[in-house]
Design an enzyme around this catalytic site. Structure first.
Site, PDB file in Angstrom:
ATOM      1  CE  LYS A   1       0.650 -16.967  -2.129  1.00  0.00           C
ATOM      2  NZ  LYS A   1      -0.002 -18.076  -2.466  1.00  0.00           N
TER       3      LYS A   1
ATOM      4  CG  ASP B   1      -7.119  -4.418   4.021  1.00  0.00           C
ATOM      5  OD1 ASP B   1      -8.260  -4.561   4.437  1.00  0.00           O
ATOM      6  OD2 ASP B   1      -7.142  -3.641   2.861  1.00  0.00           O
TER       7      ASP B   1
ATOM      8  CG  ASP C   1      -2.244 -19.790  -0.720  1.00  0.00           C
ATOM      9  OD1 ASP C   1      -1.232 -19.654   0.428  1.00  0.00           O
ATOM     10  OD2 ASP C   1      -1.882 -20.336  -1.694  1.00  0.00           O
TER      11      ASP C   1
ATOM     12  CG  ASP D   1     -12.460  -7.129   5.652  1.00  0.00           C
ATOM     13  OD1 ASP D   1     -12.242  -6.446   6.680  1.00  0.00           O
ATOM     14  OD2 ASP D   1     -12.665  -6.394   4.512  1.00  0.00           O
TER      15      ASP D   1
ATOM     16  CE1 TYR E   1      -3.491  -2.698  -0.189  1.00  0.00           C
ATOM     17  CE2 TYR E   1      -3.756  -2.453   2.246  1.00  0.00           C
ATOM     18  CZ  TYR E   1      -4.162  -2.636   0.898  1.00  0.00           C
ATOM     19  OH  TYR E   1      -4.890  -3.859   1.009  1.00  0.00           O
TER      20      TYR E   1
END
Ligand code: NAD
Length: 367
Positions: free
Chosen positions: A192, A248, A224, A252, A142
């Site tokens: 990852k 993020d 993942d 959620d 970001y």
């Protein structure tokens, strides 16, 4: 000793509506627990843009740096969707996080017993769930440079850069290990490393920091797989530490385990101030909910639980934080529900202020 200070930035949409209930609770603590907090208020997001042409005025930024804690409602709304990126309401939020150097975002996902039926997962998978996601907040894709949209070979190309220094990974890891020490002493780090060099570095640095926290059981997981495990068997986790982008998404995902966005608090912590406590901003996870703004339907619990986190992490009032959380647990157990918590069987929802009334009554009953 001076009173602890709090800067309230209620923001846009339902932000001011839920914040009104928290202000009543802050007054209750002054009246009934002799816990006086010096509250000041200011604008952020679209409200600040309307007043000053910027989503965060410099004076507000300066005040945020001085107080013991900031409590933010929500920012954004359709009215501001077409604004230039540089003055969008969310930029105010990002500026606060960046300039206060709030590098550790704490997102608890706790399932209140009374709401286990409202989760999208089976009740037995989520009843008693209590996990904490620590998300690195000030770096990663970001913020990484280069970024932007440019033309290459007559074609538009969008670029963002995932970049982490070992110092950034390490300070977040320490925050996550510290949280694990206060909980069940289990930490799962997610990245990852199979496809990203920043993930390899992430795994190495977290493993190095582990040497200082031998009591904590550390595991590593690809992000993942972490997403799959969160919906397959979420109770296997205690604390999860992950980067800005994965955090993020994963937080959620964890949020939905608990039933409603209207229930989820968060804290963002930075480096310790002179008084030894971290710089901090507390905010509900939800946004400004334009679809229900002004209708008295907003659930004030996420914002209230965010204030409970402020009591615990910024004001050293862990017992009072527990009192407030217990009051909410009682209200829910008594069947008091805002519209977002109504099941398919229906019932009559209470309004935002009636939920506030119920929490205050439960606080009174706790004395
Ligand atoms: P949202 O969280 O505002 O709403 C999503 C859904 O959840 C809506 O149906 C809403 O009514 C419901 N909801 C959210 N909070 C609730 C509450 N306390 N009580 C009852 N129901 C609640 O997300 P969105 O609709 O994607 O975004 C709306 C605006 O908020 C956008 O402008 C977005 O950019 C902004 N936003 C801000 C933040 C923030 O301030 N931290 C976070 C997310 C989105």
């Amino acid at each position: 000793m001076s009173n602890p200070s709090l800067l309230i930035l209620a923001g846009d949409g339902i932000g001011p509506e839920v914040m009104d209930q928290v202000k009543r609770i802050i007054t209750w603590y002054g009246d009934k627990r002799d816990l006086h907090i010096d509250v000041s208020e200011d604008l952020v997001g679209g409200a600040a843009y309307d007043a000053h042409g910027t989503p965060l005025h410099d004076d507000t930024m300066a005040r945020a740096q001085e107080v013991d804690a900031v409590l933010l409602g929500a920012v954004g709304g359709p009215k501001y969707d077409d604004l230039d990126f540089s003055v969008k309401p969310e930029r105010g939020l990002l500026r606060l996080r960046k300039e206060m150097d709030l590098f550790a975002n704490l997102r608890p996902a706790q399932c209140f017993d009374a709401l286990a039926d409202f989760s999208s997962l089976k009740k037995e998978l989520v009843a008693g769930l209590d996990i904490l996601i620590v998300r690195e907040l000030t770096s990663g894709v970001y913020f990484g440079e280069p970024r932007g949209i440019h033309i290459e070979d007559n074609m538009r190309v969008g670029v963002n850069t995932q970049r982490y220094t070992e110092a950034e990974i390490e300070r977040g890891a320490r925050a996550a290990f510290e949280m694990a020490m206060k909980r069940d002493k289990k930490l799962c780090s997610m990245e990852k490393a199979n496809v990203m060099e920043s993930g390899i570095l992430w795994r190495d640095v977290v493993t190095e920091v582990h040497a200082d926290y031998p009591e904590v059981e550390l595991s590593h997981m690809y992000a993942d797989n972490g997403a799959m495990q969160l919906v397959r068997a979420p109770k296997q986790f205690d604390v999860i530490y992950t980067d800005n982008l994965f955090g993020d998404i994963l937080s959620d995902c964890a949020a939905m385990l608990t039933g409603s966005l209207g229930m989820l608090p968060s804290a963002s912590l930075g480096v310790p101030m002179a008084n030894g406590r971290p710089k901090a901003m507390y905010e509900p996870v939800h946004g400004s909910a334009p679809d229900i703004t002004g209708q008295g339907k907003a659930n004030p619990i996420a914002c209230t639980l965010s204030f409970a986190m402020a009591l615990r992490y910024s004001y050293d009032q862990g017992d009072e934080a527990t009192r407030l959380e217990d009051a909410i647990e009682k209200v829910l157990a008594d069947g008091v529900r805002t519209a977002d918590l109504m099941g398919p069987d229906g019932g009559t929802p209470v309004s935002t202020s009636e939920m506030g009334d119920a929490i205050l009554a439960a606080l009174d009953a706790s004395l």
